[in-house]
Design a protein around this motif. Structure first.
Motif, PDB file in Angstrom:
ATOM      1  N   VAL A 263       0.839  -1.204   0.000  1.00 19.49           N
ATOM      2  CA  VAL A 263       0.000   0.000   0.000  1.00 19.49           C
ATOM      3  C   VAL A 263       0.873   1.253   0.000  1.00 19.49           C
ATOM      4  O   VAL A 263       0.651   2.200  -0.765  1.00 19.49           O
ATOM      5  CB  VAL A 263      -0.954   0.007   1.217  1.00 19.49           C
ATOM      6  N   GLN A 264       1.906   1.266   0.846  1.00 19.09           N
ATOM      7  CA  GLN A 264       2.791   2.418   0.894  1.00 19.09           C
ATOM      8  C   GLN A 264       3.630   2.547  -0.371  1.00 19.09           C
ATOM      9  O   GLN A 264       3.943   3.658  -0.811  1.00 19.09           O
ATOM     10  CB  GLN A 264       3.696   2.325   2.124  1.00 19.09           C
ATOM     11  N   THR A 265       3.986   1.412  -0.965  1.00 20.22           N
ATOM     12  CA  THR A 265       4.708   1.460  -2.234  1.00 20.22           C
ATOM     13  C   THR A 265       3.878   2.152  -3.297  1.00 20.22           C
ATOM     14  O   THR A 265       4.374   3.008  -4.043  1.00 20.22           O
ATOM     15  CB  THR A 265       5.071   0.036  -2.695  1.00 20.22           C
ATOM     16  N   ARG A 266       2.600   1.808  -3.355  1.00 20.41           N
ATOM     17  CA  ARG A 266       1.710   2.436  -4.330  1.00 20.41           C
ATOM     18  C   ARG A 266       1.591   3.946  -4.065  1.00 20.41           C
ATOM     19  O   ARG A 266       1.651   4.760  -4.999  1.00 20.41           O
ATOM     20  CB  ARG A 266       0.326   1.775  -4.258  1.00 20.41           C
TER      21      ARG A 266
ATOM     22  N   PRO B 134       0.543  -8.645  -8.940  1.00 15.77           N
ATOM     23  CA  PRO B 134       1.008  -8.391 -10.314  1.00 15.77           C
ATOM     24  C   PRO B 134       0.542  -7.056 -10.879  1.00 15.77           C
ATOM     25  O   PRO B 134       1.151  -6.540 -11.822  1.00 15.77           O
ATOM     26  CB  PRO B 134       0.400  -9.561 -11.110  1.00 15.77           C
ATOM     27  N   ASP B 135      -0.534  -6.499 -10.315  1.00 15.25           N
ATOM     28  CA  ASP B 135      -1.078  -5.239 -10.813  1.00 15.25           C
ATOM     29  C   ASP B 135      -0.788  -4.065  -9.887  1.00 15.25           C
ATOM     30  O   ASP B 135      -1.418  -3.010  -9.996  1.00 15.25           O
ATOM     31  CB  ASP B 135      -2.600  -5.360 -10.992  1.00 15.25           C
ATOM     32  N   LEU B 136       0.181  -4.218  -8.981  1.00 14.16           N
ATOM     33  CA  LEU B 136       0.407  -3.222  -7.937  1.00 14.16           C
ATOM     34  C   LEU B 136       0.596  -1.815  -8.477  1.00 14.16           C
ATOM     35  O   LEU B 136       0.060  -0.853  -7.918  1.00 14.16           O
ATOM     36  CB  LEU B 136       1.640  -3.614  -7.109  1.00 14.16           C
ATOM     37  N   LEU B 137       1.351  -1.664  -9.558  1.00 14.10           N
ATOM     38  CA  LEU B 137       1.679  -0.328 -10.052  1.00 14.10           C
ATOM     39  C   LEU B 137       1.039  -0.026 -11.399  1.00 14.10           C
ATOM     40  O   LEU B 137       1.494   0.860 -12.136  1.00 14.10           O
ATOM     41  CB  LEU B 137       3.203  -0.168 -10.142  1.00 14.10           C
ATOM     42  N   THR B 138      -0.048  -0.729 -11.718  1.00 13.13           N
ATOM     43  CA  THR B 138      -0.778  -0.441 -12.944  1.00 13.13           C
ATOM     44  C   THR B 138      -1.276   1.002 -12.922  1.00 13.13           C
ATOM     45  O   THR B 138      -1.855   1.462 -11.935  1.00 13.13           O
ATOM     46  CB  THR B 138      -1.972  -1.394 -13.100  1.00 13.13           C
TER      47      THR B 138
ATOM     48  N   ASN C 256       3.317  -4.169 -13.334  1.00 17.31           N
ATOM     49  CA  ASN C 256       2.455  -4.027 -14.506  1.00 17.31           C
ATOM     50  C   ASN C 256       2.559  -5.281 -15.361  1.00 17.31           C
ATOM     51  O   ASN C 256       3.520  -6.052 -15.241  1.00 17.31           O
ATOM     52  CB  ASN C 256       2.891  -2.824 -15.349  1.00 17.31           C
ATOM     53  N   ILE C 257       1.606  -5.451 -16.242  1.00 17.54           N
ATOM     54  CA  ILE C 257       1.620  -6.593 -17.155  1.00 17.54           C
ATOM     55  C   ILE C 257       1.915  -6.112 -18.571  1.00 17.54           C
ATOM     56  O   ILE C 257       1.293  -5.168 -19.070  1.00 17.54           O
ATOM     57  CB  ILE C 257       0.279  -7.347 -17.102  1.00 17.54           C
ATOM     58  N   ILE C 258       2.899  -6.773 -19.196  1.00 20.20           N
ATOM     59  CA  ILE C 258       3.204  -6.569 -20.613  1.00 20.20           C
ATOM     60  C   ILE C 258       2.839  -7.866 -21.323  1.00 20.20           C
ATOM     61  O   ILE C 258       3.303  -8.938 -20.938  1.00 20.20           O
ATOM     62  CB  ILE C 258       4.696  -6.246 -20.827  1.00 20.20           C
ATOM     63  N   ASP C 259       2.019  -7.781 -22.362  1.00 27.03           N
ATOM     64  CA  ASP C 259       1.534  -9.014 -22.991  1.00 27.03           C
ATOM     65  C   ASP C 259       1.253  -8.776 -24.469  1.00 27.03           C
ATOM     66  O   ASP C 259       1.130  -7.646 -24.932  1.00 27.03           O
ATOM     67  CB  ASP C 259       0.267  -9.507 -22.280  1.00 27.03           C
TER      68      ASP C 259
END
Length: 409
Positions: A62-65, A105-109, A274-277
């Protein structure tokens, strides 16, 4: 076995097999607040194994975000000196490093790609000595993972929170051979099998590998002195450790300027929260000259332009389709697991240990013998049941290595 028994066995496996903690060692554990219970068990096992001091670096998702959302731009162009000093002290003392991963996996989307790239560059430059020590196995290091709620929700959408967590726990236990008998002996047997496969490939002395699959037609040259290795490694003092748990791969180093053709990913790449796909990469003389992604295009662009080496390959890894993680049919959205279910490559830094006599070379010396160096090292998955790989000898003759993503010999 009960859940608590499995958890304790996992902690013991992490300490005794993953890190192989030695008496009097300093240990640094990097993890998140989602892992506190398991981390405490690992710390206890480490002290029981004779560790001198165990240092804990906790981050709170949470703090990272919040940091990435609200901190000023200059904060992402700096890296704390105290963190560098801590790592240097542990390296000098012959200590070891452990990562316990539980990240969303979506923490910093949604965070601007420039912020993520600046942060990665700042850390990469500041921690160059540390990266060299880890990349050349000068110190013991290992990565393991446990579930977090956000991660479980991503892997098992539509399930109740507790059910998803339980399913992810069981999946992880299975990948690390917990609950199937003597886990330590099972790991010894597994590593022995991987080492036999690496020895087979080392006797072959292929000059090139040719990958063919839907969206992929890629030729990778291998240096004359390349070596195939497994996840089992040793420090210069002879202390054995396993860098990734789980591990199903055998891997080597490509010739920096010897990659030609196109490759397409087959599993999502989780990078910087983030996800790269849906991406394809085109190589000419080793360099990525074209990169297109359906998801995460801007971040992919930032990654391959992080420095001069980020547009070249640093690792080639073979993993059969009929392997435990692949057979689970679970997409983990976590490279530690997904790379061990699929043939994969790595953009960026190479492992000097995969080249005969290169372990102690400086960065400039590695470049001079055709090995790539970079602040980036990111694995991405390219394998599928439709992939064939041929080994090409120096005289141009070839033979199958993989057919339909499984060993052909």
């Amino acid at each position: 076995m009960t859940f608590d028994e499995k958890l304790e066995q996992y902690a013991e496996l992490t300490v005794s097999v993953g890190l192989n903690v030695q008496k009097g060692q300093l240990i640094v554990i990097n993890t998140t607040t989602d892992t506190i219970q398991f981390t405490r068990q690992v710390v206890k096992k480490a002290y029981e194994a004779g560790a001198k001091t165990v240092y804990l670096n906790y981050s709170d998702p949470v703090q990272t975000r919040i940091h990435y959302e609200l901190a000023p731009d200059e904060a992402f162009r700096e890296y704390p000196k105290w963190s560098v000093v801590q790592r240097d002290e542990v390296i000098d003392a012959g200590g070891s490093f452990l990562w316990i991963d539980a990240e969303d996996p979506d923490l910093l989307t949604g965070i601007p790609a420039k912020r993520l790239a600046d942060s990665q560059k700042a850390a990469g430059k500041a921690l160059e000595r540390y990266r060299q020590a880890v990349g050349s196995d000068k110190v013991a290091w290992s990565i393991v993972a446990i579930p977090s709620r956000k991660w479980a929700e991503k892997v098992f959408p539509g399930h109740e929170a507790e059910d998803g967590m339980q399913k992810l726990w069981e999946a992880i236990f299975k990948t690390v051979r917990i609950g199937e008998g003597d886990a330590v002996q099972l790991w010894k047997d597994h590593i022995e099998a991987l080492e036999k496969r690496a020895s087979q490939l080392n006797r072959k002395k292929y000059a090139k590998l040719h990958y063919q699959a839907p969206g992929t037609d890629l030729v990778i040259a291998l240096p004359e002195k390349h070596k195939w290795l497994t996840g089992a490694a040793q420090t210069p003092q002879g202390n054995a450790f396993i860098a990734n748990m789980p591990t199903e791969e055998v891997y080597t180093v490509p010739a920096k300027y010897g990659v030609e053709g196109q490759v397409r990913n087959t599993k999502p790449l989780v990078y910087q929260g983030n996800i790269i796909d849906g991406f394809s990469l085109t190589f000419e003389k080793g360099k990525i000259v074209k990169a297109e992604a359906e998801t995460g295009q801007e971040l992919l662009h930032e990654m391959i332009h992080a420095d001069n080496g980020a547009a070249y390959l640093g690792e080639v890894a073979l993993v059969p389709h009929h392997s435990p993680i692949s057979n689970s049919n679970i997409l983990f959205f976590n490279t530690l697991f997904d790379e061990n279910a699929s043939n994969h490559l790595a953009i960026g830094d190479s492992y000097p240990t995969c080249y005969e006599g290169a372990r102690d070379l400086e960065r400039a010396q590695l470049e001079s013998i055709g090995l790539n160096t970079s602040i980036v090292h990111e694995d991405f998955m390219i394998g599928s049941e439709n992939m064939d790989i041929d080994g090409i000898y120096e005289d141009g003759s070839r033979e199958p290595i993989f057919r339909n993503e499984n060993w052909a010999f």
